[in-house]
Design an enzyme around this catalytic site. Structure first.
Site, PDB file in Angstrom:
ATOM      1  CG  ASP A  46      -1.936  -0.845   1.337  1.00  0.00           C
ATOM      2  OD1 ASP A  46      -2.019  -1.778   0.261  1.00  0.00           O
ATOM      3  OD2 ASP A  46      -2.759  -1.091   2.080  1.00  0.00           O
ATOM      4  CG  ASP A  47       0.291   3.809   2.411  1.00  0.00           C
ATOM      5  OD1 ASP A  47      -0.736   3.485   2.115  1.00  0.00           O
ATOM      6  OD2 ASP A  47       0.842   3.685   3.754  1.00  0.00           O
ATOM      7  CG  HIS A  97      -4.290   2.620  -0.606  1.00  0.00           C
ATOM      8  ND1 HIS A  97      -5.086   1.788   0.171  1.00  0.00           N
ATOM      9  CD2 HIS A  97      -3.557   3.181   0.334  1.00  0.00           C
ATOM     10  CE1 HIS A  97      -4.807   1.714   1.275  1.00  0.00           C
ATOM     11  NE2 HIS A  97      -3.783   2.718   1.454  1.00  0.00           N
ATOM     12  CG  HIS A 101      -3.118   7.009   2.755  1.00  0.00           C
ATOM     13  ND1 HIS A 101      -3.555   7.013   4.337  1.00  0.00           N
ATOM     14  CD2 HIS A 101      -2.834   5.928   2.590  1.00  0.00           C
ATOM     15  CE1 HIS A 101      -3.557   5.927   4.851  1.00  0.00           C
ATOM     16  NE2 HIS A 101      -2.850   5.152   3.599  1.00  0.00           N
ATOM     17  CG  HIS A 192       2.182  -0.149   4.481  1.00  0.00           C
ATOM     18  ND1 HIS A 192       1.973  -1.135   5.385  1.00  0.00           N
ATOM     19  CD2 HIS A 192       0.956   0.325   4.371  1.00  0.00           C
ATOM     20  CE1 HIS A 192       0.852  -1.051   5.841  1.00  0.00           C
ATOM     21  NE2 HIS A 192      -0.008  -0.232   5.140  1.00  0.00           N
TER      22      HIS A 192
END
Length: 255
Positions: A46-47, A97, A101, A192
């Site tokens: 993620d991210d 995603h 964020h 991540h």
């Protein structure tokens, strides 16, 4: 009057935030958090993409012949399209995603879908020629509207293994021990590849990548195969429509 408004606000909050949390994170309703593959697991990241850490992670995955899933932020995909194209060209799955964020709990259902998920899907499709159909909300938090709107267009993928790799306070040894203990056939593991989001430590991905190298060696010795999330879930993930076939990549960025 004020007391009634307070009670109403609490009721709305419970309905909009807490009920979806119970349904998805506790009851696992309407989301995918684990597959049924006998010897398969899925590593997800993620991210990103991150200009420093993502290339290093991709090198490791290529070295170990591992296919993974990257849940990317649209704002970063716009900034680093060459990394999205590299992920795609090397056979990894690209999921959504959000554009930034931002927690869906503070967004309206229409904003989270149109301005976050759909906007990111448009960006990835322009870069790769293929539209993402898997979605993971930041922090795994969905609002009530997401259960009605988001699930019509995307397959929502959460996780079954999480080890706090975004914090430097989680030592390499502790992270490795937790991953090896918790990973089982069918696991969806979340890690991540960027450390610049709220609550994360900037250099945490460096430790994650070092640990992942050792973990991959051990789990592959056990006969576990690392798959993309769509491969791990297979028919289990279908129902919104047929899986979009992977477009043939020309090696060029489509913008």
């Amino acid at each position: 009057m004020i007391q009634k408004l307070i009670h109403l606000s609490i009721d709305v909050m419970i309905l909009y935030m807490i009920v979806p949390f119970i349904l998805t994170r506790i009851c696992r309703w309407g989301v995918h958090s684990k597959g049924k593959a006998a010897k398969g697991i899925a590593f997800t990241f993620d991210d990103g993409p991150d200009p420093y850490y993502t290339p290093k992670l991709l090198d490791l995955l290529k070295e170990r012949k591992v296919k993974a899933t990257f849940f990317v932020l649209g704002s970063k995909a716009e900034k680093y399209p060459e990394l999205i194209q590299l992920m795609y060209r090397e056979g990894h799955q690209i999921g959504i995603h959000n554009y930034t964020h931002t927690s869906n709990w503070i967004l309206s259902p229409w904003t989270s879908k149109r301005e976050q998920a759909d906007r990111t899907a448009d960006i990835v499709e322009r870069i790769t020629g293929e539209r993402p159909i898997f979605y993971r909300p930041p922090w795994g938090l969905l609002n009530l509207g997401d259960l009605l709107l988001m699930r019509k267009s995307y397959r929502i993928a959460l996780w079954s293994v999480i080890v706090g790799d975004w914090k430097l306070s989680v030592s390499a040894e502790k992270m490795k021990r937790a991953l090896l203990k918790r990973i089982k056939p069918g696991s969806i593991v979340v890690l991540h590849d960027s450390g610049d989001t709220l609550g994360a430590d900037e250099e945490a991905p460096r430790h994650m990548i070092a640990v992942l190298k050792e973990v991959l060696e051990e789990i592959q010795m056990k006969g576990l195969k690392c798959l993309r999330t769509d491969e791990l879930l297979g028919k289990e993930a279908r129902g919104i429509g047929d899986v979009v076939p992977r477009a043939k990549s020309s090696g060029q960025v489509h913008m």
